[in-house]
Design an enzyme around this catalytic site. Structure first.
Site, mmCIF file in Angstrom:
data_model
loop_
_atom_site.group_PDB
_atom_site.id
_atom_site.type_symbol
_atom_site.label_atom_id
_atom_site.label_comp_id
_atom_site.label_asym_id
_atom_site.label_seq_id
_atom_site.Cartn_x
_atom_site.Cartn_y
_atom_site.Cartn_z
ATOM 1 N N GLY A 14 -26.329 0.089 31.398
ATOM 2 C CA GLY A 14 -26.198 0.870 32.624
ATOM 3 C C GLY A 14 -25.049 1.856 32.521
ATOM 4 N NE ARG A 75 -30.852 -1.616 30.810
ATOM 5 C CZ ARG A 75 -29.711 -2.122 31.217
ATOM 6 N NH1 ARG A 75 -28.923 -2.750 30.362
ATOM 7 N NH2 ARG A 75 -29.318 -2.004 32.471
ATOM 8 C CB THR A 129 -19.968 -2.664 33.104
ATOM 9 O OG1 THR A 129 -20.646 -3.317 34.188
ATOM 10 C CG2 THR A 129 -18.756 -3.504 32.725
ATOM 11 C CG ASP A 131 -22.054 -5.118 36.967
ATOM 12 O OD1 ASP A 131 -22.278 -4.371 37.934
ATOM 13 O OD2 ASP A 131 -22.938 -5.452 36.153
ATOM 14 C CG ASP A 133 -19.940 -8.252 34.203
ATOM 15 O OD1 ASP A 133 -19.501 -7.261 33.584
ATOM 16 O OD2 ASP A 133 -21.135 -8.580 34.197
#
Length: 326
Positions: A14, A75, A129, A131, A133
């Site tokens: 992403g 991807r 990212t 996120d 994370d």
């Protein structure tokens, strides 16, 4: 270890704001240190299809302020196979690329770790990212911009929420990490954050309702992390409809708006520092590491730690939301 003469750069997974700032920093730091640089289009797919081009300093002019990634991202199922990675390695050999800088999230760095171990390639990862994370870094490239986007969108929803007696669920990204929801809730004065990290410990929706979250307010905003563990905003709204029909619920899913936009100053600075550090890491003979930041100091984190360890949330922040939402 063979001498590195040419560094390849790719962005994978992403997209995240300030990926371009990272590309710029890697490119210019590499050229400054005498390396040849090649850009790889569309992530690992470009290594398989051969979409590779030489990068000069002018290729990265005027991109620091742009969202997205000039190298594109995609991807690539083929890269998950040994045969696909063999093609990718053969392409690297053909192009004369000796080392890689991979900018991406958990999946991208997992691919980098496997590829590096199979073919003994020096690879440095940058945590790109929204996120936030990845273990071993206080923050990731793109997280601050996404958080600001969430804040701005939620502020606008708050304006209309205050005109109605409603419960608003706002779903934010983060996959299975609650950092955006948790810190977004604090930044926007939301009444609660529903996050996956504690979803198996307590029924967060029931707790929210039972605590009388609307005692002194005519509307309430709750930030929800997208996750099967939380049920997502739509799932929670359906539960309220069935279990607490006295409440009028509205749902907003912010979606991909969180990934776009011009990066904040914090993200531009972080990406620039990490991009330069990636080249420094290669000069020092580092490999199979992610560049992270801890207490404002750049650090090298082995791929195995960055990928396999879960990054913990600060649980004190949940209590902060509870106290400040009375």
């Amino acid at each position: 270890m063979a001498e590195i003469k040419c560094v390849g750069i790719l962005t994978s997974g992403g997209d995240a704001p300030a990926m371009n700032a990272a590309i710029r920093a890697v490119t210019r730091a590499a050229i400054y240190n005498g390396f040849e640089v090649k850009g790889i289009m569309r992530g690992y797919r470009g290594l398989i299809t051969g979409e590779i081009f030489p990068m000069k300093t002018q290729n990265v002019s005027n991109i620091i302020q742009q969202g997205g990634t000039i190298l594109k991202t995609a991807r690539c199922k083929e890269f998950t196979t040994p045969e696909g990675r063999q093609i990718a390695y053969d392409t690297m050999q053909k192009e004369g690329i000796d080392a890689l800088v991979v900018i991406g999230g958990d999946g991208s760095l997992t691919g980098a770790r496997i590829f590096a171990s199979e073919y003994n390639i020096p690879i440095v990862g940058l945590p790109g990212t929204i996120d936030n994370d990845l273990y071993g870094t206080d923050t990731t490239i793109g997280y601050d911009t996404a958080l600001n986007t969430i804040m701005e969108a939620t502020d606008k929803i708050r304006d209309t929420a205050s005109s109605h007696e409603r419960l608003f669920f706002i779903e934010v990204m983060g996959r299975n990490a609650g950092f955006l929801a948790l810190n977004g809730a604090i930044a926007t004065g939301a009444e609660a954050a529903i996050i996956p990290e504690i979803a198996t410990e307590v029924d967060q929706l029931a707790e929210l309702i039972q605590n009388g979250f609307r005692k002194s307010k005519n509307s309430s905003i709750v930030l929800v992390a997208e996750s099967e563990l939380t049920g997502g905003a739509m799932g929670l709204a359906e539960r309220v409809k069935n279990e607490y029909p006295q409440y009028d619920v509205r749902v907003t899913i912010l979606g991909h708006i969180q990934r776009g936009g011009s990066p904040t100053a914090s993200d531009r600075i972080l990406a620039s520092r990490m991009g330069e550090a990636a080249i420094n890491a290669l000069l020092e003979g580092q490999r199979n590491i992610m560049v992270g930041i801890q207490n404002d100091e750049l650090v090298y984190v082995p791929f195995t730690k960055a990928i396999r360890n879960d990054k913990p949330i600060n649980r004190d922040l949940l209590n902060t939301i509870k106290i400040l939402s009375i």
